[in-house]
Design an enzyme around this catalytic site. Structure first.
Site, PDB file in Angstrom:
ATOM      1  N   TRP A  18       0.693  -1.133  -0.079  1.00 55.70           N
ATOM      2  CA  TRP A  18      -0.063  -0.040  -0.073  1.00 55.70           C
ATOM      3  C   TRP A  18       0.680   1.227   0.040  1.00 55.70           C
ATOM      4  CZ3 TRP A  18       2.125   2.006   4.100  1.00 55.70           C
ATOM      5  CH2 TRP A  18       2.672   1.398   4.993  1.00 55.70           C
ATOM      6  N   SER A  27       6.653  -6.853   2.805  1.00 55.12           N
ATOM      7  CA  SER A  27       7.339  -7.392   3.878  1.00 55.12           C
ATOM      8  C   SER A  27       8.221  -8.688   3.556  1.00 55.12           C
ATOM      9  CB  SER A  27       6.640  -7.643   5.097  1.00 55.12           C
ATOM     10  OG  SER A  27       5.493  -8.612   5.033  1.00 55.12           O
ATOM     11  N   GLU A  53      10.733  -7.838  -3.704  1.00 54.22           N
ATOM     12  CA  GLU A  53      11.161  -6.504  -3.175  1.00 54.22           C
ATOM     13  C   GLU A  53      10.813  -6.451  -1.958  1.00 54.22           C
ATOM     14  OE1 GLU A  53      13.027  -4.104  -5.007  1.00 54.22           O
ATOM     15  OE2 GLU A  53      12.912  -5.187  -6.931  1.00 54.22           O
ATOM     16  N   CYS A  73      10.351   1.935   1.979  1.00 53.90           N
ATOM     17  CA  CYS A  73      11.348   0.841   2.088  1.00 53.90           C
ATOM     18  C   CYS A  73      12.617   1.234   2.085  1.00 53.90           C
ATOM     19  CB  CYS A  73      11.176  -0.268   0.937  1.00 53.90           C
ATOM     20  SG  CYS A  73      11.218   0.464  -0.613  1.00 53.90           S
TER      21      CYS A  73
HETATM   22  P1  NAP Z   1       2.940  -7.137   3.049  1.00 56.02           P
HETATM   23  O1  NAP Z   1       2.226  -7.363   4.364  1.00 56.02           O
HETATM   24  O2  NAP Z   1       4.040  -8.139   2.864  1.00 56.02           O
HETATM   25  O3  NAP Z   1       1.947  -6.960   1.871  1.00 56.02           O
HETATM   26  C1  NAP Z   1       2.438  -7.015   0.538  1.00 56.02           C
HETATM   27  C2  NAP Z   1       1.657  -7.672  -0.207  1.00 56.02           C
HETATM   28  O4  NAP Z   1       1.623  -9.013   0.044  1.00 56.02           O
HETATM   29  C3  NAP Z   1       0.052  -7.298   0.025  1.00 56.02           C
HETATM   30  O5  NAP Z   1      -0.586  -7.564  -1.233  1.00 56.02           O
HETATM   31  C4  NAP Z   1      -0.422  -8.213   1.006  1.00 56.02           C
HETATM   32  O6  NAP Z   1      -1.660  -8.557   0.960  1.00 56.02           O
HETATM   33  C5  NAP Z   1       0.307  -9.548   0.264  1.00 56.02           C
HETATM   34  N1  NAP Z   1       0.726 -10.630   1.332  1.00 56.02           N
HETATM   35  C6  NAP Z   1       1.095 -10.724   2.509  1.00 56.02           C
HETATM   36  N2  NAP Z   1       1.294 -11.614   3.244  1.00 56.02           N
HETATM   37  C7  NAP Z   1       0.790 -12.371   2.518  1.00 56.02           C
HETATM   38  C8  NAP Z   1       0.666 -13.878   2.582  1.00 56.02           C
HETATM   39  N3  NAP Z   1       0.900 -14.734   3.447  1.00 56.02           N
HETATM   40  N4  NAP Z   1       0.264 -14.450   1.557  1.00 56.02           N
HETATM   41  C9  NAP Z   1      -0.294 -13.988   0.280  1.00 56.02           C
HETATM   42  N5  NAP Z   1      -0.103 -12.644   0.149  1.00 56.02           N
HETATM   43  C10 NAP Z   1       0.489 -11.672   1.078  1.00 56.02           C
HETATM   44  O7  NAP Z   1       3.616  -5.720   3.193  1.00 56.02           O
HETATM   45  P2  NAP Z   1       3.183  -4.488   3.853  1.00 56.02           P
HETATM   46  O8  NAP Z   1       3.596  -4.542   5.416  1.00 56.02           O
HETATM   47  O9  NAP Z   1       1.824  -4.237   3.213  1.00 56.02           O
HETATM   48  O10 NAP Z   1       4.326  -3.305   3.048  1.00 56.02           O
HETATM   49  C11 NAP Z   1       5.250  -2.908   3.853  1.00 56.02           C
HETATM   50  C12 NAP Z   1       6.542  -3.615   3.429  1.00 56.02           C
HETATM   51  O11 NAP Z   1       6.831  -3.398   2.042  1.00 56.02           O
HETATM   52  C13 NAP Z   1       7.763  -3.002   4.085  1.00 56.02           C
HETATM   53  O12 NAP Z   1       8.538  -3.838   4.791  1.00 56.02           O
HETATM   54  C14 NAP Z   1       8.492  -2.409   3.076  1.00 56.02           C
HETATM   55  O13 NAP Z   1      10.094  -2.004   3.341  1.00 56.02           O
HETATM   56  C15 NAP Z   1       8.326  -3.086   1.974  1.00 56.02           C
HETATM   57  N6  NAP Z   1       8.349  -2.458   0.690  1.00 56.02           N
HETATM   58  C16 NAP Z   1       9.546  -2.793  -0.236  1.00 56.02           C
HETATM   59  C17 NAP Z   1      10.037  -2.303  -1.186  1.00 56.02           C
HETATM   60  C18 NAP Z   1      10.958  -2.538  -2.315  1.00 56.02           C
HETATM   61  O14 NAP Z   1      10.897  -2.108  -3.253  1.00 56.02           O
HETATM   62  N7  NAP Z   1      11.668  -3.291  -1.948  1.00 56.02           N
HETATM   63  C19 NAP Z   1       9.029  -1.224  -1.688  1.00 56.02           C
HETATM   64  C20 NAP Z   1       7.833  -0.748  -0.919  1.00 56.02           C
HETATM   65  C21 NAP Z   1       7.595  -1.550   0.280  1.00 56.02           C
HETATM   66  P3  NAP Z   1      -2.860  -8.088   2.160  1.00 56.02           P
HETATM   67  O15 NAP Z   1      -2.541  -6.619   2.041  1.00 56.02           O
HETATM   68  O16 NAP Z   1      -4.044  -8.429   1.771  1.00 56.02           O
HETATM   69  O17 NAP Z   1      -1.996  -8.741   3.493  1.00 56.02           O
END
Ligand code: NAP
Length: 458
Positions: A131, A208, A229, A263
């Site tokens: 998001w 994450s 990522e 991130c």
């Molecule tokens: P997240 O919880 O991992 O969610 C990211 C996506 O994956 C969402 O669409 C989420 O769906 C889905 N997801 C999560 N767990 C899942 C599972 N067990 N099975 C299937 N789908 C799953 O990440 P966040 O907390 O929203 O985002 C923040 C993180 O993203 C931070 O750690 C940040 O550093 C990282 N990030 C990295 C980059 C990069 O380029 N390296 C860029 C931006 C952000 P739901 O929302 O429905 O759970």
């Protein structure tokens, strides 16, 4: 999560909800995307370039609406939302201008015959996105793959479903064929089934470490190529000779841009002792002038976080850090609001035994470390499970480049902070994930490098 709702984090009002797709809706989506992939196999990347320029124009024409829904759903300040829309339009233009050339066959020198490899599409790609940049994360995957000829199925984060829907609508209205990007609201189980489908050829996830590990496991089990990522704990290294004005400017947004939910935000500020007090002073100044308020109001400089859930998680991490010995150098005053506000805070004295030492703090928390010298700064920067971005602040750019080369990370910005553009590769190492997005490297993530060699017949 995967319960799709739009909740305004400034008011905590839920203003839209979305159902999971039925099995037949998922089947229709995969069929549509797969049929487009097969159609695109008979067309050239050049034939899609003009449409991608139209998509860029579509985002520019719909900037107000796109920016507003992002701000309403995840609290980003409206001017940052508008900047994100413009960045995404520029990424579309970049791939429209340069993508076809990047996909030209690559000749290979070989004594065995005339050899080259084609760079071909592979099929439908499943994109799971977070998001924090509701449009940019999607466009990083969509734009290059559109030129390659890989249609995208999108599973966006549970809290930005309206942004996902509008993104798909703008892409379609701009003239992209049906199936180029299909937005779905799948449950985790449905996502697993989609990834297992033989017509899906790759999985791109930004998010994450926890989400990445789960989706990567499923992709691996099904032998699907993936890019991950993930999170970061970026070092921001301040050297003795840092230019005071450059330092001040970099610090002013290092931990507050997008309310620290980036991130590649500078999560570990590592300072040689000669500049330590100055850095604390500048950071305190940067935090204390912030004005908390409605992110739709352009005078606001401190918006709410994306959700109360994230705010509470961050508060818990900060409490645990303090319990383990961290000291509070500064904390923003109480904010009288029901919104998901987090009071920006500066922590010091985090030692190696503190859980905060190797955690990502996804919000406006600055952890400042004092080190003896440059060598200790580099060693501390590398003592992390993550390796996404980093910054080096120094008046001697050549020397800063030498320091950058010693940091175990995917990206280093000298005399600045987070930066992204179509031509710059984005991605990390260690638990920050694998693969790259953007640039020519990102373009190749889901390309089949198809060797062709014609053998001498005599
Ligand atoms: P997240 O919880 O991992 O969610 C990211 C996506 O994956 C969402 O669409 C989420 O769906 C889905 N997801 C999560 N767990 C899942 C599972 N067990 N099975 C299937 N789908 C799953 O990440 P966040 O907390 O929203 O985002 C923040 C993180 O993203 C931070 O750690 C940040 O550093 C990282 N990030 C990295 C980059 C990069 O380029 N390296 C860029 C931006 C952000 P739901 O929302 O429905 O759970």
């Amino acid at each position: 999560m995967a319960k799709y709702q739009s909740v305004n984090p400034y008011t905590n009002e839920t203003f839209a909800s979305y159902d999971n797709p039925t099995a037949s809706q998922i089947e229709d989506a995969i069929n549509l995307a797969d049929a487009l992939y097969h159609k695109w196999r008979h067309e050239t990347p050049e034939s899609r370039a003009e449409i991608l320029h139209q998509v860029a124009d579509g985002f520019r024409q719909n900037e107000e609406e796109m920016a507003k829904i992002m701000t309403l759903e995840m609290g980003k300040m409206i001017n940052e939302s508008k900047g994100e829309v413009e960045l995404c339009a520029s990424i579309c233009d970049y791939y429209a201008d340069h993508g076809p050339q990047m996909l030209k066959p690559q000749p290979i020198e070989s004594n065995l015959g005339n050899a080259y490899y084609l760079k071909q599409a592979t099929g439908v790609i499943m994109a799971c996105e977070p998001w924090n940049f509701p449009l940019y994360q999607v466009i990083r995957v969509f734009a290059p793959n559109f030129i390659v000829g890989n249609p995208i199925l999108l599973k966006h984060a549970h809290n930005v479903p309206g942004s996902a829907a509008l993104t798909a609508k703008i892409i379609k209205q701009a003239g992209a064929p049906e199936g180029s990007l299909i937005n779905l609201y799948p449950s985790y189980d449905q996502l697993d089934q989609i990834i297992a489908d033989p017509r899906i050829q790759g999985v791109a996830l930004t998010g994450s470490e926890r989400g990445g590990a789960s989706v990567a496991e499923n992709a691996g089990k099904n032998l699907k190529k993936s890019t991950m990522e993930l999170g970061g704990n970026d070092a921001f290294i301040v050297l003795d000779d840092a230019d005071p004005l450059v330092l001040k400017k970099a610090l002013s947004s290092a931990r507050t841009y997008n309310d620290g939910q980036v991130c590649t935000s500078s999560k570990r500020i590592i300072v040689v002792k000669s500049r330590y007090d100055e850095v604390l002073h500048e950071l305190k100044n940067a935090f204390s002038v912030l004005k908390a308020g409605d992110p739709l109001d352009t005078s606001t400089t401190l918006p709410p976080m994306n959700s109360t859930r994230s705010r509470d998680k961050l508060s818990k991490q900060v409490d645990e850090a303090i319990d383990a010995g961290a000291k509070v150098f500064y904390e923003y005053p109480e904010i009288n609001s029901d919104g998901a506000f987090f009071r920006p805070i500066i922590l010091t004295d985090v030692d190696k035994n503190n859980p905060a030492y190797d955690q990502e703090f996804f919000g406006p928390v600055a952890i400042v470390y004092e080190v003896e010298d440059e060598d200790e700064a580099i060693a501390l920067a590398n003592d992390s499970s993550y390796g996404l971005g980093s910054s080096v602040i120094s008046a001697d750019v050549k020397h800063a480049q030498e320091v950058a080369a010693q940091i175990e990370t995917g990206m280093t910005v000298i005399n600045g902070t987070w930066i992204s553009s179509g031509e710059l590769p984005f991605g990390g190492i260690k638990k920050s994930g694998y693969g790259r997005e953007l640039s020519d490297l990102g373009m190749m993530a889901f390309v089949n490098e198809h060797l062709v060699i014609d053998m001498p017949t005599e």
